[in-house]
Enzyme design. Structure first.
Site, PDB file in Angstrom:
ATOM      1  N   THR A 120       0.574  -1.308   0.086  1.00 25.52           N
ATOM      2  CA  THR A 120      -0.271  -0.036   0.129  1.00 25.52           C
ATOM      3  C   THR A 120       0.762   1.284  -0.152  1.00 25.52           C
ATOM      4  O   THR A 120       0.670   2.033  -0.632  1.00 25.52           O
ATOM      5  CB  THR A 120      -1.346  -0.223   1.619  1.00 25.52           C
ATOM      6  N   TRP A 139       0.987  -9.912   4.174  1.00 26.69           N
ATOM      7  CA  TRP A 139       0.301  -9.433   3.306  1.00 26.69           C
ATOM      8  C   TRP A 139       0.754 -10.045   2.106  1.00 26.69           C
ATOM      9  O   TRP A 139       0.012 -10.338   0.971  1.00 26.69           O
ATOM     10  CB  TRP A 139       0.725  -7.871   3.761  1.00 26.69           C
ATOM     11  N   ASN A 166      -3.725 -10.699   4.346  1.00 29.84           N
ATOM     12  CA  ASN A 166      -4.585 -10.058   4.219  1.00 29.84           C
ATOM     13  C   ASN A 166      -5.289  -9.756   3.107  1.00 29.84           C
ATOM     14  O   ASN A 166      -4.846  -9.738   2.109  1.00 29.84           O
ATOM     15  CB  ASN A 166      -3.979  -9.099   4.083  1.00 29.84           C
ATOM     16  N   GLU A 167      -6.472  -9.800   3.097  1.00 25.52           N
ATOM     17  CA  GLU A 167      -8.087  -9.525   1.961  1.00 25.52           C
ATOM     18  C   GLU A 167      -7.593 -10.573   0.271  1.00 25.52           C
ATOM     19  O   GLU A 167      -7.627  -9.902  -0.159  1.00 25.52           O
ATOM     20  CB  GLU A 167      -7.875  -8.133   1.689  1.00 25.52           C
ATOM     21  N   GLU A 225     -10.053  -4.828   9.855  1.00 21.15           N
ATOM     22  CA  GLU A 225      -9.016  -2.836   9.543  1.00 21.15           C
ATOM     23  C   GLU A 225     -10.533  -2.657   9.140  1.00 21.15           C
ATOM     24  O   GLU A 225     -11.369  -2.955   8.935  1.00 21.15           O
ATOM     25  CB  GLU A 225      -8.207  -3.402   8.684  1.00 21.15           C
ATOM     26  N   ARG A 227     -14.082   4.079   3.552  1.00 23.61           N
ATOM     27  CA  ARG A 227     -14.565   2.899   2.555  1.00 23.61           C
ATOM     28  C   ARG A 227     -16.041   2.487   2.932  1.00 23.61           C
ATOM     29  O   ARG A 227     -15.907   1.842   2.129  1.00 23.61           O
ATOM     30  CB  ARG A 227     -13.083   1.920   3.722  1.00 23.61           C
TER      31      ARG A 227
END
Ligand SMILES: *[C@@H]1O[C@H](CO)[C@@H](O)[C@H](O)[C@H]1NC(C)=O
Ligand SMILES: *[C@@H]1O[C@H](CO)[C@@H](O)[C@H](O)[C@H]1NC(C)=O
Ligand SMILES: *[C@@H]1O[C@H](CO)[C@@H](O)[C@H](O)[C@H]1NC(C)=O
Ligand SMILES: *[C@@H]1O[C@H](CO)[C@@H](O)[C@H](O)[C@H]1NC(C)=O
Ligand SMILES: *[C@@H]1O[C@H](CO)[C@@H](O)[C@H](O)[C@H]1NC(C)=O
Length: 675
Positions: free
Chosen positions: A101, A143, A189-190, A266, A388
């Site tokens: 990110t 991540w 993550n995600e 998050e 978000r």
């Protein structure tokens, strides 16, 4: 079934209680609505805390380079109990060498046979947090992973035993080298999870004596993990917490049916002005009221990355100027304090929580020993829109709210009162002000609630609005900047202010070097990681002032790959983060095949000049790049190599160094003179 009333039932109870109240009061006299706070029929869920997330990625990068006392002050605002945000949870990225990110964070295992638990700054940050709050909950989540974990594929689950061992090594290293107990670990993550991997992670943890480390899954949406847990009892045994991201304060039935703890693992991701503070106030309450989530973690902890990187200033506070020492304690710090200073993990929500009749919400928590904390927010739609989450409609007007204390709380005589007012109309906000205590008369008190306010009412007398003298004023990045990488803070592996966007640049020491290049900065990745974002094919670390236009950047460079190696210095680099692949700028490259190139982009597609340079691997060369208006020129070892390359775009950006591919290369005597 345990003491917790089923959430759906609780909701029905709440709604009907409100109906009775509304119907029961004569409409004409109804200038105040009544809300009951009661533990008589049991309690709600156990509270697990409010946290901040460092990483995902490199969001604390600049924090480490603050001089004292400012660095400690920032840490106090974040972690010191009864001072500022007083966070209960610190979640960190398990660095995976890839862009996540706002930069890359280094892995503890760049290579298969490599282990080093002193890279990056997350170890340091966890220790600083723990120093201030020994009870802080620590969470690690990957991540990305080094390339070897995926055996060259962009996928960490083909060799789940390798991935599990890699992650468990990090947890063991945290204990062994830093005496840090990681309490929770996540999956990826995600990104997709893999049930077999999660079970193997559980098995590997247990086998390593880490039975106490609990697993969060899957740091993405509520589904499909919730349904999978319902269908797979073995997986359900392995997972302790369902962590959802940006849940917009709501959950799904499957998640409730699992009876797992539900966390917003998050959330927030909002610019930290007052609107961001309003967002945070609303979700801290409503994540429980609407979604029965018992922990909320802010992305990110502290905005300590160049503001022009993606999601600039999306932290609870801002500390993005180590060169000046300036930092800003933003409103989310004090909004956090409204909850964190008056509750602790292990407290329990009452069942009597909910929405206010004219908008806003209230939660109440108890320590089970007679203490009560109530947090009320009346955020309006205009001023608390998170960046978000999907929004639920909510309208708020000023209102009188009467709270009736019943059950164990019936005998409370007085509550301490803390208030924040956003005051968008007058633009004179006030945060976390201590007001006179409110007297409880006949078990009740009434608050006159305006729009966009936060109140805490509590039996605890321990709150404090911490303060330090104002930090130095804000200043731009120095126009004259050099680093010979000889003087270093042994605590960190990275040189100050360099923000790696692809690849990892570390301090390096070559003790066999007889010359001036014993201490250098080295790009250490030799393989593309299992990425989370679209990392560039080149490596690049940016530094400086994004507004820089006219400047000279010079650096000594040392390629370590014969024939195919290549390195660059650059100016006006206009993008980082997940957009790094499309970064433009002025890039001056030399290659180990004896050529040079000047390109307008990192990808090397737009060539402005090229020719012979005579540069080879395993020799030092000095590159000097000057950009002025629309023209650029370059020197090699002090002699002109090319000039008058025309640069129309971009007009400004960071300085940078980097390599042609994932290859070893060194940099020394980095020097910028900007106009
Ligand atoms: C409330 O908390 C304080 C501080 O933890 C504790 O001393 C006290 O016994 C608790 N109970 C009540 C009713 O105040
Ligand atoms: C909120 O107000 C808007 C317009 O002011 C209206 O369209 C909407 O239905 C209202 N929402 C609720 C939940 O009352
Ligand atoms: C709140 O109560 C006061 C009297 O205590 C009254 O003057 C005021 O109009 C009420 N406000 C609302 C919004 O009902
Ligand atoms: C270390 O220095 C020696 C002597 O200058 C040189 O031959 C060697 O290539 C250097 N190694 C690295 C990795 O920089
Ligand atoms: C950069 O140089 C150009 C040409 O000399 C000039 O027009 C421009 O104003 C300069 N920019 C800054 C920020 O000084």
């Amino acid at each position: 079934m345990d003491l917790r009333v089923s959430p759906v039932l609780a909701l029905i109870l709440r709604v009907s209680a409100m109906l009775v109240l509304t119907l029961g009061a004569p409409a004409v006299l109804c200038s105040s609505e009544e809300y009951i706070l009661n533990d008589k029929d049991g309690l709600g869920r156990e509270f697990d805390g409010v946290g901040g997330l460092s990483g995902g990625g490199a969001t604390s990068r600049l924090l480490v380079n603050y001089a004292e006392p400012y660095r400690s002050q920032i840490l106090d605002y974040l972690f010191k109990p009864n001072f500022g945000a007083s966070l209960h949870i610190l979640k960190v990225e398990i660095g995976g060498d890839a862009q996540t990110t706002d930069g890359t964070e280094p892995s503890h295992m760049h290579y298969e046979n490599d282990e080093n638990y002193f890279r990056g700054y997350e170890w340091w940050l966890m220790k600083e947090a723990k120093k201030r709050n020994p009870d802080i909950t620590l969470i690690g989540l990957p991540w990305a992973f080094p390339g070897w974990v995926g055996h060259g594929k962009n996928w960490p689950y083909d060799f789940p035993d390798i991935t599990a061992t890699y992650v468990v090594n990090w947890i063991i290293g945290a204990k062994q080298y830093h005496d840090l107990d990681i309490q929770y670990v996540g999956i990826w993550n995600e990104r997709n999870y893999d049930s077999k991997y999660i079970k193997l992670l559980r098995y590997t943890l247990d086998k390593s004596g880490l039975e106490g480390v609990r697993i969060i899954a899957s740091d993405n949406l509520w589904e499909p993990i919730s349904l999978t847990l319902l269908l797979d009892p073995e997986l359900s045994t392995a997972v302790d917490v369902i962590g959802a991201h940006y849940p917009g304060t709501t959950t799904v039935l499957d998640a409730l049916k699992t009876q797992k703890k539900l966390w917003s693992s998050e959330d927030y991701s909002s610019f930290n002005d007052e609107v961001g503070g309003g967002c945070w106030a609303r979700i801290l309450n409503q994540n429980y009221v609407n979604g029965l989530m018992t922990a909320t973690i802010s992305w990110n902890l502290v905005a300590s990355y160049y503001e022009k990187l993606p999601f600039g200033r999306d932290g609870l506070m801002t500390a993005e100027e180590p060169w000046s020492g300036n930092y800003v304690v933003e409103s989310p710090i004090w909004i956090t304090a409204h909850t964190t200073q008056f509750t602790q993990p292990g407290w329990t929500y009452l069942q009597t929580v909910g929405h206010l009749e004219h908008g806003g919400s209230y939660v109440a928590l108890t320590d089970g020993k007679g203490n009560l904390t109530v947090v009320i927010e009346t955020m309006t739609h205009d001023h608390s829109v998170c960046v978000r989450p999907p929004l639920l409609p909510f309208n708020v007007t000023s209102q009188n709210a009467t709270f009736q204390l019943k059950g164990s709380f019936a005998f409370i005589k007085e509550l301490q009162v803390w208030r924040s007012q956003f005051n968008f109309k007058t633009k004179k906000p006030s945060f976390f002000e201590k007001l006179a205590p409110v007297k409880i008369i006949d078990g009740s008190f009434t608050l006159n609630l305006a729009e966009d306010e936060v109140y805490t009412l509590t039996t605890l007398t321990t709150g404090q609005k911490g303060v330090f003298p104002a930090p130095p004023p804000s200043a731009r990045f120095p126009k004259i900047y050099k680093d010979d990488f000889n003087v270093r803070n042994p605590e960190f592996s990275e040189a100050p202010d360099f923000a790696d966007q692809t690849g990892v640049f570390e301090y390096f020491m070559n003790l066999t070097d007889p010359g001036p290049h014993v201490f250098t900065l080295r790009q250490v990745l030799t393989q593309r990681p299992v990425t989370w974002a679209t990392d560039a094919d080149q490596t690049v670390s940016v530094i400086g002032d994004y507004q820089w236009q006219n400047l000279t950047v010079s650096c000594d460079v040392f390629m370590e790959t014969v024939k195919t190696g290549g390195v660059f210095v650059a100016a006006r680099v206009d993008k980082g983060g997940q957009s790094i692949r499309s970064a433009k700028g002025v890039f001056f490259w030399v290659f180990a095949d004896g050529t040079y190139k000047v390109t307008n982009d990192l990808a090397g597609q737009t060539v402005l000049a090229e020719g012979q340079s005579g540069t080879l691997a395993f020799g030092w060369h000095t590159l000097t790049l000057t950009v002025e208006g629309q023209f650029a020129s370059g020197l090699l070892n002090g002699y002109p190599l090319w000039k008058n390359a025309v640069v129309l775009m971009p007009q400004n950006g960071w300085a940078a160094v980097g390599t042609r591919s994932f290859e070893l290369a060194q940099f020394d005597n980095f020097n910028v003179v900007a106009k």
